[in-house]
Design a protein around this motif. Structure first.
Motif, PDB file in Angstrom:
ATOM      1  N   ARG A  37      11.170   0.162  -0.806  1.00  0.00           N
ATOM      2  CA  ARG A  37       9.055   0.022  -0.002  1.00  0.00           C
ATOM      3  C   ARG A  37       8.551   1.470  -0.667  1.00  0.00           C
ATOM      4  N   ASP A  38       9.224   2.674  -1.061  1.00  0.00           N
ATOM      5  CA  ASP A  38       8.380   3.436  -1.810  1.00  0.00           C
ATOM      6  C   ASP A  38       8.422   3.526  -3.097  1.00  0.00           C
ATOM      7  N   PHE A  39       8.772   3.053  -3.926  1.00  0.00           N
ATOM      8  CA  PHE A  39       8.881   2.542  -5.260  1.00  0.00           C
ATOM      9  C   PHE A  39       7.675   0.782  -5.100  1.00  0.00           C
ATOM     10  N   VAL A  40       7.695   0.326  -4.171  1.00  0.00           N
ATOM     11  CA  VAL A  40       6.539  -0.437  -4.632  1.00  0.00           C
ATOM     12  C   VAL A  40       5.168  -0.019  -3.431  1.00  0.00           C
ATOM     13  N   SER A  41       5.097   1.177  -2.990  1.00  0.00           N
ATOM     14  CA  SER A  41       3.420   1.766  -2.884  1.00  0.00           C
ATOM     15  C   SER A  41       3.242   2.389  -3.698  1.00  0.00           C
ATOM     16  N   THR A  42       4.498   2.620  -4.450  1.00  0.00           N
ATOM     17  CA  THR A  42       3.836   4.054  -4.947  1.00  0.00           C
ATOM     18  C   THR A  42       3.602   3.665  -6.646  1.00  0.00           C
ATOM     19  N   GLU A  43       4.310   2.231  -7.161  1.00  0.00           N
ATOM     20  CA  GLU A  43       4.339   2.681  -8.131  1.00  0.00           C
ATOM     21  C   GLU A  43       3.464   0.576  -8.660  1.00  0.00           C
ATOM     22  N   VAL A  44       3.319  -0.253  -7.559  1.00  0.00           N
ATOM     23  CA  VAL A  44       3.291  -1.673  -7.567  1.00  0.00           C
ATOM     24  C   VAL A  44       2.037  -1.448  -7.268  1.00  0.00           C
ATOM     25  N   MET A  45       1.504  -1.739  -6.191  1.00  0.00           N
ATOM     26  CA  MET A  45       0.383  -1.617  -5.115  1.00  0.00           C
ATOM     27  C   MET A  45      -1.088  -1.214  -6.785  1.00  0.00           C
ATOM     28  N   PRO A  46      -0.370   0.207  -7.271  1.00  0.00           N
ATOM     29  CA  PRO A  46      -1.804   0.830  -7.474  1.00  0.00           C
ATOM     30  C   PRO A  46      -2.048  -0.543  -8.723  1.00  0.00           C
ATOM     31  N   LEU A  47      -0.622  -1.104  -9.436  1.00  0.00           N
ATOM     32  CA  LEU A  47      -1.130  -2.325 -10.951  1.00  0.00           C
ATOM     33  C   LEU A  47      -1.149  -3.662 -10.144  1.00  0.00           C
ATOM     34  N   ILE A  48      -1.245  -3.764  -8.998  1.00  0.00           N
ATOM     35  CA  ILE A  48      -0.399  -4.850  -8.419  1.00  0.00           C
ATOM     36  C   ILE A  48      -1.545  -6.137  -8.958  1.00  0.00           C
ATOM     37  N   ALA A  49      -2.723  -6.051  -8.437  1.00  0.00           N
ATOM     38  CA  ALA A  49      -4.365  -6.581  -9.314  1.00  0.00           C
ATOM     39  C   ALA A  49      -4.160  -6.590 -10.395  1.00  0.00           C
ATOM     40  N   ASP A  50      -4.524  -5.616 -11.254  1.00  0.00           N
ATOM     41  CA  ASP A  50      -4.743  -6.112 -12.382  1.00  0.00           C
ATOM     42  C   ASP A  50      -3.327  -6.653 -13.387  1.00  0.00           C
ATOM     43  N   CYS A  51      -2.330  -6.751 -13.304  1.00  0.00           N
ATOM     44  CA  CYS A  51      -1.217  -7.435 -13.865  1.00  0.00           C
ATOM     45  C   CYS A  51      -1.089  -8.523 -13.480  1.00  0.00           C
ATOM     46  N   PHE A  52      -2.315  -9.011 -12.002  1.00  0.00           N
ATOM     47  CA  PHE A  52      -2.278 -10.433 -11.805  1.00  0.00           C
ATOM     48  C   PHE A  52      -3.495 -11.066 -12.332  1.00  0.00           C
ATOM     49  N   MET A  53      -4.997 -10.318 -13.020  1.00  0.00           N
ATOM     50  CA  MET A  53      -5.933 -10.536 -13.223  1.00  0.00           C
ATOM     51  C   MET A  53      -5.299 -10.982 -14.938  1.00  0.00           C
ATOM     52  N   LYS A  54      -4.146  -9.926 -15.484  1.00  0.00           N
ATOM     53  CA  LYS A  54      -4.197 -10.020 -16.439  1.00  0.00           C
ATOM     54  C   LYS A  54      -3.260 -10.762 -16.688  1.00  0.00           C
ATOM     55  N   ASP A  55      -2.836 -11.469 -16.102  1.00  0.00           N
ATOM     56  CA  ASP A  55      -2.359 -12.357 -16.375  1.00  0.00           C
ATOM     57  C   ASP A  55      -0.373 -11.373 -17.136  1.00  0.00           C
ATOM     58  N   GLU A  56      -0.260 -11.325 -16.661  1.00  0.00           N
ATOM     59  CA  GLU A  56       1.013  -9.868 -17.205  1.00  0.00           C
ATOM     60  C   GLU A  56       1.870  -9.117 -16.122  1.00  0.00           C
ATOM     61  N   PHE A  57       3.100  -9.640 -16.540  1.00  0.00           N
ATOM     62  CA  PHE A  57       4.442  -8.876 -15.856  1.00  0.00           C
ATOM     63  C   PHE A  57       4.937  -7.561 -16.290  1.00  0.00           C
ATOM     64  N   PRO A  58       4.884  -6.167 -15.734  1.00  0.00           N
ATOM     65  CA  PRO A  58       4.461  -4.964 -16.583  1.00  0.00           C
ATOM     66  C   PRO A  58       6.177  -4.931 -16.818  1.00  0.00           C
ATOM     67  N   LYS A  59       6.592  -4.719 -18.095  1.00  0.00           N
ATOM     68  CA  LYS A  59       8.413  -4.119 -18.231  1.00  0.00           C
ATOM     69  C   LYS A  59       8.531  -3.371 -18.474  1.00  0.00           C
ATOM     70  N   SER A  60       7.414  -1.852 -17.617  1.00  0.00           N
ATOM     71  CA  SER A  60       7.421  -0.667 -17.939  1.00  0.00           C
ATOM     72  C   SER A  60       8.448  -0.814 -15.818  1.00  0.00           C
ATOM     73  N   TRP A  61       8.221  -1.330 -15.317  1.00  0.00           N
ATOM     74  CA  TRP A  61       8.808  -2.091 -14.196  1.00  0.00           C
ATOM     75  C   TRP A  61      10.582  -1.478 -14.586  1.00  0.00           C
ATOM     76  N   ILE A  62      10.741  -2.328 -15.502  1.00  0.00           N
ATOM     77  CA  ILE A  62      12.715  -2.537 -15.100  1.00  0.00           C
ATOM     78  C   ILE A  62      13.352  -1.887 -15.166  1.00  0.00           C
ATOM     79  N   PRO A  63      13.009  -0.932 -16.163  1.00  0.00           N
ATOM     80  CA  PRO A  63      13.846   0.410 -15.821  1.00  0.00           C
ATOM     81  C   PRO A  63      13.598   1.161 -14.164  1.00  0.00           C
ATOM     82  N   THR A  64      12.682   1.394 -13.964  1.00  0.00           N
ATOM     83  CA  THR A  64      12.723   1.877 -12.302  1.00  0.00           C
ATOM     84  C   THR A  64      13.725   1.291 -11.309  1.00  0.00           C
ATOM     85  N   LEU A  65      13.341  -0.524 -11.611  1.00  0.00           N
ATOM     86  CA  LEU A  65      13.780  -1.340 -11.172  1.00  0.00           C
ATOM     87  C   LEU A  65      15.859  -1.903 -11.003  1.00  0.00           C
ATOM     88  N   ALA A  66      16.488  -1.005 -12.083  1.00  0.00           N
ATOM     89  CA  ALA A  66      17.586  -1.577 -12.754  1.00  0.00           C
ATOM     90  C   ALA A  66      17.842   0.022 -12.408  1.00  0.00           C
TER      91      ALA A  66
END
Ligand code: TGC
Ligand code: FAD
Length: 395
Positions: free
Chosen positions: A33-62
């Motif tokens: 939940r903390d990861f989503v609140s701090t790292e995902v929420m600030p970026l996700i609307a832009d990612c959606f609009m740009k049609d892009e998955f941010p690969k920069s999240w992969i190491p943190t998810l791992a």
């Protein structure tokens, strides 16, 4: 804009489900939940609009241990299915595309390797996939065979110590960013049975084409996989024959979607409630009108029931007591409710609900895909229809 989205998320827990979770499960949920609140929420609307998955999240998810989280050994987290469900819930509270990315990696790619792979395949792929160094995709659907994968045209012709793949897979999540694909194909030399292969991206004859212009799951990569005389070494074959191979992977992914879709519903409900309490019309907050309250109560009740359905399914899975039709009910019911809740939120937000300043429009569009993939709502209805009547009504 961000201030609205970043407001602390309030998770509804009317039936005190927290009292049914152990401390590890709560910790896992809070961490994601903390990861989503701090790292995902600030970026996700832009990612959606740009049609892009941010690969920069992969190491943190791992690092969070979410890839193949229920697998024991091979550098995977070895969590129980309830923790895994809570991970999916929290990720999809951020975006269905993010949950999709993790679902495909774990439930659809690592799971078949862990379940049907040789020891050599497990050692070669699982630790690197757990670390996010190798990304997978899962090719079952074809342009002409979605709900009915048994009709698939993709062929794996045996040729000495190789199989030659020919065919096309369509609507494949993670395709364009994947290093390997789990591919299902019929083998004419083995009674036309469906076989599964781990196909490395660089294998000659394997090409990937991304699908654009989507209005749903835009922060997720969706692709076409093309196999043109693609020679795959026989040692890349999984040790399973028949449709129960891919279908058992679907059980895993559908389970995660049941939890995940409730995460998206919780995000929408939170947004609807907050908006209704602060939006003034006719000199009053719209939350004071009975019709608006009725909508909020319907959302709140559905979320509570969906949480309980998922939790009990998770507990059954943890004891090995679940069966696929139970997963179908949870996937069908929870996604359908989440989609309804997203649409109701969009309605409560009025015109504001159509902008990316709020989340409900994005969740609503995403959930249209979630309702279709992993078996459409009606296919799950038919699976349950067969379960209770004994009569299959697909054909
Ligand atoms: P049917 O004759 O019923 O079964 C064939 C064999 O499979 C076995 N089986 C299962 N095994 C494990 N789990 C299940 N859920 C199973 N369902 C069936 C069955 O026992 C039999 O085994 P055997 O040993 O006798 O051969 O198969 P059918 O062709 O009649 O299919 C029925 C139907 C409609 C339920 C099935 O085709 C179906 O589920 N269709 C929906 C297709 C689907 O869900 N596709 C998903 C593609 S992947 C995806 O969407 C990823 S989205 C990723 C993301 O999250 O981003
Ligand atoms: P169809 O099967 O053509 O269905 C169209 C309509 O007909 C639906 O309403 C359906 O319910 C209805 N219908 C079909 N058969 C019956 C019946 N017997 N009775 C009553 N109604 C019926 N697939 C993968 O293999 N891997 C992936 O990673 C993957 N990712 C995806 C990502 C996205 C964004 C999307 C949208 C799809 C993805 N899929 C993936 C494909 C997905 O699984 C299929 O879209 C899904 O199974 C439905 O198939 P279809 O789209 O061909 O629809």
């Amino acid at each position: 804009m961000l201030a609205k989205i970043m407001r602390t998320f309030q998770s509804p827990d009317f039936y005190q489900i927290d009292t049914l979770l152990n401390s590890e499960e709560k910790l896992v949920r809070q961490t994601v939940r903390d990861f989503v609140s701090t790292e995902v929420m600030p970026l996700i609307a832009d990612c959606f609009m740009k049609d892009e998955f941010p690969k920069s999240w992969i190491p943190t998810l791992a690092n969070l241990g979410v890839f193949g989280a229920t697998i024991q050994g091979y550098e995977c987290a070895g969590l129980n299915y309830t923790s895994y469900g809570l991970i999916m819930q929290e990720l999809e509270r951020g975006d269905s595309g993010l949950r999709s990315f993790v679902s495909v990696q774990g439930a659809l790619c690592m799971y078949p390797i862990a379940q049907f792979g040789t020891e050599e395949q497990k050692k070669k792929y699982l630790p690197s996939m757990a670390k996010g160094q190798l990304i997978g995709c899962f090719g079952l659907t074809e342009p002409d065979f979605g709900s009915n994968p048994n009709g698939m045209l993709t062929r794996a012709d045996k040729d000495g110590d190789h199989y030659i793949l020919n065919g096309t897979k369509m609507w494949i999540t993670n395709g364009g960013i994947s290093d390997l694909a789990i591919v299902w194909a019929k083998c004419p030399q083995e009674d036309n049975k469906v076989l599964g292969f781990i196909v490395d991206r660089e294998t000659p004859g394997f090409n990937i084409k991304d699908i654009h212009k989507k209005f749903s799951l835009r922060a997720s990569v969706t692709s076409e996989l093309l196999f043109d005389s693609c020679r795959v070494p026989a040692k890349q074959k999984l040790q399973i024959r028949g449709l129960k191979g891919p279908f058992s992977c679907l059980n895993q992914a559908r389970y995660g979607i049941a939890w995940g879709s409730t995460g998206a519903a919780m995000a929408c409900y939170d947004e609807a409630l907050n908006y209704a309490k602060t939006r003034i019309q006719f000199d009053k907050p719209i939350a004071s009108f009975q019709l608006v309250q009725a909508k909020l109560v319907e959302m709140f009740t559905d979320i509570t029931k969906d949480q309980l359905l998922s939790l009990q399914l998770g507990r059954l899975k943890d004891q090995g007591l679940d069966f696929p039709q139970q997963v179908s009910m949870a996937k069908m019911n929870n996604v359908s409710n989440a989609l309804k809740i997203a649409r109701m939120t969009r309605d409560i937000l009025g015109a504001s609900g159509i902008t990316h300043e709020y989340q409900c429009g994005r969740h609503m569009m995403n959930l249209e895909s979630v309702n279709t993939y992993e078996g459409t709502e009606d296919i799950h209805r038919l699976i349950l229809g067969e379960f209770i009547t004994g009569i299959p009504a697909y054909r």
